[in-house]
Design a protein around this motif. Structure first.
Motif, PDB file in Angstrom:
ATOM      1  N   ASP A  50       0.831  -1.208   0.000  1.00 15.87           N
ATOM      2  CA  ASP A  50       0.000   0.000   0.000  1.00 15.87           C
ATOM      3  C   ASP A  50       0.866   1.258   0.000  1.00 15.87           C
ATOM      4  N   TRP A  51       1.968   1.220   0.727  1.00 14.70           N
ATOM      5  CA  TRP A  51       2.901   2.350   0.740  1.00 14.70           C
ATOM      6  C   TRP A  51       3.446   2.616  -0.659  1.00 14.70           C
ATOM      7  N   MET A  52       3.840   1.557  -1.367  1.00 11.04           N
ATOM      8  CA  MET A  52       4.370   1.725  -2.723  1.00 11.04           C
ATOM      9  C   MET A  52       3.288   2.237  -3.676  1.00 11.04           C
ATOM     10  N   VAL A  53       2.098   1.697  -3.567  1.00 12.47           N
ATOM     11  CA  VAL A  53       1.001   2.146  -4.431  1.00 12.47           C
ATOM     12  C   VAL A  53       0.732   3.639  -4.219  1.00 12.47           C
ATOM     13  N   ASP A 141       7.086   6.289 -13.218  1.00  9.46           N
ATOM     14  CA  ASP A 141       6.534   6.421 -11.870  1.00  9.46           C
ATOM     15  C   ASP A 141       6.638   5.094 -11.119  1.00  9.46           C
ATOM     16  N   ALA A 142       6.413   3.995 -11.836  1.00 10.54           N
ATOM     17  CA  ALA A 142       6.573   2.668 -11.226  1.00 10.54           C
ATOM     18  C   ALA A 142       8.037   2.371 -10.942  1.00 10.54           C
ATOM     19  N   LEU A 147      12.287   1.363  -6.909  1.00 11.33           N
ATOM     20  CA  LEU A 147      13.604   1.622  -6.327  1.00 11.33           C
ATOM     21  C   LEU A 147      13.473   2.077  -4.878  1.00 11.33           C
ATOM     22  N   LEU A 148      12.449   2.866  -4.573  1.00 18.36           N
ATOM     23  CA  LEU A 148      12.193   3.222  -3.180  1.00 18.36           C
ATOM     24  C   LEU A 148      11.796   1.982  -2.374  1.00 18.36           C
ATOM     25  N   GLY A 149      11.036   1.092  -3.012  1.00 15.97           N
ATOM     26  CA  GLY A 149      10.697  -0.162  -2.346  1.00 15.97           C
ATOM     27  C   GLY A 149      11.935  -0.983  -2.041  1.00 15.97           C
ATOM     28  N   ALA A 150      12.875  -1.019  -2.977  1.00 18.78           N
ATOM     29  CA  ALA A 150      14.139  -1.723  -2.745  1.00 18.78           C
ATOM     30  C   ALA A 150      14.910  -1.077  -1.598  1.00 18.78           C
ATOM     31  N   ALA A 151      14.865   0.257  -1.534  1.00 18.63           N
ATOM     32  CA  ALA A 151      15.538   0.954  -0.436  1.00 18.63           C
ATOM     33  C   ALA A 151      14.944   0.547   0.913  1.00 18.63           C
ATOM     34  N   LYS A 152      13.632   0.419   0.966  1.00 23.67           N
ATOM     35  CA  LYS A 152      12.973   0.013   2.217  1.00 23.67           C
ATOM     36  C   LYS A 152      13.390  -1.402   2.615  1.00 23.67           C
ATOM     37  N   ILE A 153      13.449  -2.298   1.627  1.00 19.43           N
ATOM     38  CA  ILE A 153      13.864  -3.676   1.892  1.00 19.43           C
ATOM     39  C   ILE A 153      15.298  -3.703   2.399  1.00 19.43           C
ATOM     40  N   LEU A 154      16.187  -3.044   1.674  1.00 19.11           N
ATOM     41  CA  LEU A 154      17.612  -3.089   2.003  1.00 19.11           C
ATOM     42  C   LEU A 154      17.901  -2.413   3.345  1.00 19.11           C
ATOM     43  N   LYS A 155      17.176  -1.358   3.657  1.00 19.24           N
ATOM     44  CA  LYS A 155      17.393  -0.683   4.938  1.00 19.24           C
ATOM     45  C   LYS A 155      17.061  -1.606   6.098  1.00 19.24           C
ATOM     46  N   VAL A 406      -0.378   1.047 -15.694  1.00 13.58           N
ATOM     47  CA  VAL A 406       0.542   0.206 -14.930  1.00 13.58           C
ATOM     48  C   VAL A 406      -0.267  -0.749 -14.068  1.00 13.58           C
ATOM     49  N   ASN A 407       0.057  -2.032 -14.155  1.00 15.25           N
ATOM     50  CA  ASN A 407      -0.495  -3.019 -13.230  1.00 15.25           C
ATOM     51  C   ASN A 407       0.321  -2.930 -11.947  1.00 15.25           C
ATOM     52  N   GLU A 408      -0.257  -2.362 -10.915  1.00 13.25           N
ATOM     53  CA  GLU A 408       0.502  -2.086  -9.692  1.00 13.25           C
ATOM     54  C   GLU A 408       0.943  -3.346  -8.954  1.00 13.25           C
ATOM     55  N   ASP A 409       0.448  -4.501  -9.344  1.00  8.74           N
ATOM     56  CA  ASP A 409       0.934  -5.750  -8.752  1.00  8.74           C
ATOM     57  C   ASP A 409       2.400  -6.009  -9.097  1.00  8.74           C
ATOM     58  N   VAL A 410       2.937  -5.266 -10.064  1.00 11.97           N
ATOM     59  CA  VAL A 410       4.333  -5.447 -10.453  1.00 11.97           C
ATOM     60  C   VAL A 410       5.287  -4.833  -9.433  1.00 11.97           C
ATOM     61  N   LEU A 411       4.801  -3.912  -8.614  1.00 19.15           N
ATOM     62  CA  LEU A 411       5.682  -3.155  -7.724  1.00 19.15           C
ATOM     63  C   LEU A 411       6.495  -4.020  -6.761  1.00 19.15           C
ATOM     64  N   PRO A 412       5.904  -5.001  -6.073  1.00 19.95           N
ATOM     65  CA  PRO A 412       6.723  -5.837  -5.177  1.00 19.95           C
ATOM     66  C   PRO A 412       7.799  -6.623  -5.907  1.00 19.95           C
ATOM     67  N   TYR A 413       7.484  -7.093  -7.122  1.00 18.70           N
ATOM     68  CA  TYR A 413       8.469  -7.865  -7.881  1.00 18.70           C
ATOM     69  C   TYR A 413       9.687  -7.012  -8.228  1.00 18.70           C
ATOM     70  N   GLY A 414       9.430  -5.795  -8.704  1.00 15.58           N
ATOM     71  CA  GLY A 414      10.541  -4.925  -9.056  1.00 15.58           C
ATOM     72  C   GLY A 414      11.377  -4.538  -7.859  1.00 15.58           C
ATOM     73  N   ALA A 415      10.723  -4.216  -6.747  1.00 20.52           N
ATOM     74  CA  ALA A 415      11.449  -3.833  -5.534  1.00 20.52           C
ATOM     75  C   ALA A 415      12.320  -4.983  -5.041  1.00 20.52           C
ATOM     76  N   ALA A 416      11.746  -6.179  -4.999  1.00 17.24           N
ATOM     77  CA  ALA A 416      12.483  -7.343  -4.499  1.00 17.24           C
ATOM     78  C   ALA A 416      13.628  -7.729  -5.424  1.00 17.24           C
ATOM     79  N   LEU A 417      13.410  -7.661  -6.733  1.00 23.33           N
ATOM     80  CA  LEU A 417      14.474  -7.995  -7.673  1.00 23.33           C
ATOM     81  C   LEU A 417      15.619  -7.003  -7.579  1.00 23.33           C
ATOM     82  N   HIS A 418      15.308  -5.715  -7.519  1.00 18.98           N
ATOM     83  CA  HIS A 418      16.344  -4.708  -7.332  1.00 18.98           C
ATOM     84  C   HIS A 418      17.190  -5.034  -6.101  1.00 18.98           C
TER      85      HIS A 418
END
Length: 444
Positions: A50-53, A141-142, A147-155, A406-418
Motif C-alpha cells: 500500500d505504501w508503494m502504491v 513512476d513505477a 527503487l524506493l521499495g528496494a531501499a525500504k527492503i535493504l534498509k 501500470v499493473n501495480e501488482d508489479v511493484l513488489p516484484y521490481g522492488a524485491a528484484l532490485h
C-alpha cells in the motif's frame, strides 16, 4: 615428543583451520542467501504494498518532463529521509543518489528513471495526471516506486549488506541523456556494476525478459530544414518547391536500409515529422522533416548518420533546394544497450531463486533505445524487462501510449528484484575476495 606427535598436531591444526574457514564462508553466504523469497514476501506485505502504491499514484498525478522533475525529486528525498537513507542532491539538475550499507567498497548501483512524457493522458481514473499534456506513459513512476521499495527492503537488512548499494534516481531518460549527465557528475564513481529495469505490458506478471549481449539499439534523432522559394500553387514554374524535394528525400532515405544495409545488420530509419505549408494554393518557402535512426553497432550508426546527411543535402540539391541538418548530438545520441554476460548469469540465478527458472524469458533484441546504455559504456551493466500483463485486467496498451496503464501488482516484484540483485552481487564480490585472499597464503 616424537616426530609423529608433531605431525599429528600439524594435521589437527590444519583441520581446525579448514573448519573455521568453511564455517566463516557458510556464515557469510547465509547472511543474505534467503534474499529472494524473503525480500519478495516483505514487499508483498499489505502495508508495504500500500505504501508503494501510494507513492506511485502521487508520482502519476504529478508528471514532470526532463530536467524539470523538482517535485518528483522532492518526493524521493522525503521518502529517503523517512527511511533514514543518506543521499546526495542535486546531481544532474534533479537527480538523487542514495547509499545503503557500509559506505565502503564494494559498490553496486540500481537505477530508476524519473521523468515523464509530453503526452495527454486518456485513461479516466481517480489518479489521472493533473498536468495537461504531461503523463507517465512509460512507467517511470513505477520505476521510482520500485527503487524506493528496494531501499525500504535493504534498509531493513542494512547490517548484513556486504558493501554499499547505490540508489540512482536519474532524470531525463526520455531524450535528455540524463544517464550521461549523471556519469559526468560522478554518480557512479567506484561502482562495480549497475542494474536497471523497465516495466513491460506484454510480459506476464511475475516474469521477466532479457538477454546477454546486444539488447536494445543505439539511436539518434535528426531534423532537416529544406528551403526553396515559395509562390502560387497555380504557377509552380516560378517557385522552387521544398515539398517535392522533401518527398524525394524521404523516399531516398528508406533505401539506406532496404538497399545499402546488410539484411542481417538490423537498422531503422524513420521519418516521423513533416511540417510545411499552411494553405491549399501556396507553395511554402521551406519544409521541416525529422526522424530517428537506429542500429546495434557503432559502425552502422556512424554510417547511417553520414548517409542521412548526404542523402538529404544531395536530394535537396537535385530539386534546386538547400538543406540544413541538426543531429542534436549533445543529448540525442544513445549507444546500444549491451548486457554484460557475467551479470546475465547472476540475473538468471537471482530470478530463478525468486520466481523459478521458467519465469526468465530470453527475448529478442529490439530497436527501442534506453539511455541506461551510457552506464554500460563505463562499467558492467544489466538491463531487463519486468512483466505486468494480467488477463483479468484486459490488454495493457504499449509504452508511450496515452492509454498506457501500470499493473501495480508489479511493484513488489521490481522492488524485491532490485534489492536481491544488488545485495547478492555484493555478497558474491566479497566471497570472491576472500577466496582470492585465501589462495594467496602459502601452505605449510
Amino acid at each position: 615428543m616424537g616426530f609423529s606427535w608433531w605431525l599429528s598436531m600439524i594435521i589437527i591444526c590444519h583441520l581446525l583451520a579448514a573448519t573455521l574457514i568453511s564455517s566463516d564462508t557458510s556464515l557469510s553466504s547465509n547472511k543474505l542467501s534467503p534474499t529472494s523469497s524473503e525480500f519478495l514476501n516483505f514487499a508483498k506485505k499489505r502495508e508495504v504494498f500500500d505504501w508503494m502504491v501510494g507513492i506511485r499514484r502521487k508520482l502519476h498525478e504529478n508528471p514532470e518532463l526532463l530536467y524539470e522533475e523538482f517535485q518528483t525529486s522532492e518526493l524521493i528525498r522525503r521518502e529517503l529521509d523517512t527511511l533514514g537513507v543518506s543521499y546526495k542532491y542535486p546531481i544532474a539538475v534533479t537527480g538523487v543518489v542514495g547509499y545503503i550499507g557500509t559506505g565502503r567498497p564494494p559498490f553496486v548501483a540500481i537505477r530508476a528513471d524519473i521523468d515523464a512524457l509530453p503526452i495527454q493522458e486518456m485513461v479516466e481514473w481517480e489518479h489521472k495526471s493533473k498536468v495537461p499534456g504531461k503523463m507517465h506513459a512509460c512507467g517511470h513512476d513505477a520505476h521510482v516506486t520500485m527503487l524506493l521499495g528496494a531501499a525500504k527492503i535493504l534498509k531493513q537488512r542494512e547490517k548484513d549488506i556486504q558493501g554499499t548499494v547505490v540508489l540512482v534516481f536519474q532524470p531525463a531518460e526520455e531524450g535528455g541523456a540524463g544517464a550521461k549527465k549523471m556519469l559526468a557528475a560522478g554518480a557512479l564513481e567506484n561502482v562495480a556494476a549497475i542494474f536497471g529495469l523497465h516495466v513491460m505490458p506484454n510480459i506476464p506478471i511475475g516474469e521477466v525478459g532479457s538477454r546477454s549481449g546486444p539488447f536494445m539499439a543505439g539511436s539518434g534523432f535528426f531534423e532537416a530544414v529544406i528551403s526553396g522559394r515559395g509562390g502560387h500553387a497555380a504557377l509552380p514554374q516560378h517557385s522552387i518547391d521544398p515539398i517535392l524535394a522533401a518527398s524525394n528525400v524521404i523516399v531516398s532515405l528508406q533505401h539506406l536500409v532496404s538497399r545499402e544495409a546488410d539484411p542481417l545488420d538490423s537498422r531503422v530509419v524513420t521519418i516521423a515529422k513533416f511540417q510545411g505549408g499552411g494553405a491549399f494554393n501556396v507553395i511554402p518557402d521551406s519544409v521541416t522533416i525529422g526522424g530517428t535512426f537506429r542500429s546495434f553497432s557503432k559502425e552502422s550508426f556512424v554510417q547511417l548518420r553520414q548517409r542521412i546527411e548526404q542523402v538529404i543535402t544531395g536530394q535537396a540539391a537535385v530539386q534546386r533546394c538547400n538543406a540544413t541538418i541538426n543531429f542534436f548530438e549533445e543529448n540525442a545520441f544513445y549507444p546500444a544497450t549491451v548486457n554484460d554476460g557475467k551479470l546475465h548469469e547472476h540475473f538468471r540465478q537471482v530470478v530463478g531463486d525468486m520466481l523459478g527458472e521458467e519465469k526468465v524469458n530470453e527475448v529478442k533484441p529490439m530497436m527501442g533505445s534506453e539511455d541506461f546504455s551510457f552506464y554500460q559504456e563505463v562499467i558492467p551493466g544489466y538491463f531487463f524487462f519486468i512483466g505486468m500483463a494480467d488477463a483479468s485486467l484486459g490488454q495493457l496498451e504499449s509504452l508511450h501510449s496515452p492509454n498506457f496503464r501500470v499493473n501495480e501488482d508489479v511493484l513488489p516484484y521490481g522492488a524485491a528484484l532490485h534489492a536481491s540483485l544488488a545485495s547478492s552481487y555484493l555478497l558474491q564480490l566479497q566471497q570472491n575476495v576472500k577466496v582470492a585472499e585465501g589462495m594467496g597464503h602459502d601452505e605449510l
